[in-house]
Design an enzyme around this catalytic site. Structure first.
Site, PDB file in Angstrom:
ATOM      1  N   ASP A   7       0.866  -1.177   0.000  1.00 35.38           N
ATOM      2  CA  ASP A   7       0.000   0.000   0.000  1.00 35.38           C
ATOM      3  C   ASP A   7       0.900   1.224   0.000  1.00 35.38           C
ATOM      4  O   ASP A   7       1.893   1.266   0.739  1.00 35.38           O
ATOM      5  CB  ASP A   7      -0.878   0.028   1.256  1.00 35.38           C
ATOM      6  CG  ASP A   7      -1.878  -1.121   1.309  1.00 35.38           C
ATOM      7  OD1 ASP A   7      -1.939  -1.905   0.343  1.00 35.38           O
ATOM      8  OD2 ASP A   7      -2.589  -1.230   2.321  1.00 35.38           O
ATOM      9  N   ASP A 129     -15.157  -4.975  -0.311  1.00 34.13           N
ATOM     10  CA  ASP A 129     -14.699  -4.882   1.072  1.00 34.13           C
ATOM     11  C   ASP A 129     -15.924  -4.950   1.963  1.00 34.13           C
ATOM     12  O   ASP A 129     -16.777  -4.060   1.912  1.00 34.13           O
ATOM     13  CB  ASP A 129     -13.947  -3.568   1.288  1.00 34.13           C
ATOM     14  CG  ASP A 129     -12.769  -3.425   0.330  1.00 34.13           C
ATOM     15  OD1 ASP A 129     -12.152  -4.455   0.016  1.00 34.13           O
ATOM     16  OD2 ASP A 129     -12.482  -2.301  -0.095  1.00 34.13           O
TER      17      ASP A 129
END
Length: 245
Positions: A7, A129
């Site tokens: 990330d 998600d």
């Protein structure tokens, strides 16, 4: 398949806890060197999340992603803040193999359906998600998990399956960045219900036993971020747990 992940915020390798930007750990690592190390250990796919872009689409780290793709041989999938077809095309033109679409699939499904048709099933991956509520419903969150979406995972699969949905990445938000193990029950359930979709599992992976458990759930791939960054195990060891990766 083992898919190592990094990330990125402002060009730095970071990890968030349960998607919370206020709970950020920054690693003193070169993104390229880290991904090259994963590649050298046998990773054939790498996953990059542009967290700056996820929070502010006007500040997407496209130049950095282009540099990473240029210097890596592995296949790259990229997500974070993708809001327009121009951005999808830009990433694919840079050499990104698969673009990961999250919030937009909930907010503007017709647009994402058109991308599946235009660019093909292998170029688009949905990122679903989920927050699992007390009733056991899988509610898909949007906007970098900063707000709930209100749609269920099942309703989104029904929306996109007729348009050739083939790849979907599913994260149980309650597990992400926690190193508490993966929600294998979730993956067993969706793999059994939708066997034609290649499901990527994400969130909570801490040990090689977790890797084996996800493999046994029937998922096609596993995204591993934090556990690799803090050296709980290596990519090579993970691949040994998941033959044919």
């Amino acid at each position: 398949m083992i898919i190592p992940a990094i990330d990125l915020i402002e060009g730095q390798v970071v990890r968030l806890y349960q998607g919370d930007y206020a709970q950020q750990t920054t690693f003193d690592l070169s993104p390229l060197a880290q991904l090259q190390a994963y590649q050298a250990q046998g990773a054939t796919w790498l996953h990059i999340v542009d967290l700056t872009g996820a929070k502010d689409p006007d500040r997407r780290q496209t130049r950095l992603i282009g540099e990473l793709v240029e210097n890596l041989e592995a296949n790259i999938q990229v997500g974070g803040g993708i809001r327009s077809e121009a951005q999808v095309k830009e990433l694919l033109d840079l050499g990104v193999k698969r673009v990961v679409i999250g919030s937009l699939a909930v907010k503007q499904p017709e647009l994402v359906q058109s991308w599946l048709e235009t660019y093909g099933s292998d170029a688009i991956c949905l990122a679903l998600d989920v927050n699992i509520n007390q009733a056991g419903e899988k509610i898909v969150a949007v906007s970098g998990w900063q707000s709930g979406g209100g749609k269920t995972l099942e309703s989104l699969v029904a929306t996109f399956a007729p348009y050739g949905l083939k790849h979907a990445l599913v994260t149980d938000i309650s597990r992400d960045g926690t190193l508490q193990g993966s929600n294998t029950q979730l993956y067993q359930e969706i793999v059994a219900r939708y066997p034609d979709i290649e499901w990527q599992a994400s969130g909570g992976i801490a040990t090689l036993d977790d890797v084996s458990a996800v493999r046994n759930s029937g998922a096609s791939g596993i995204i591993i971020g934090k556990a690799l960054l803090i050296n709980n195990f290596t990519v090579q060891e993970a691949i040994a747990c998941w033959p044919n990766a």
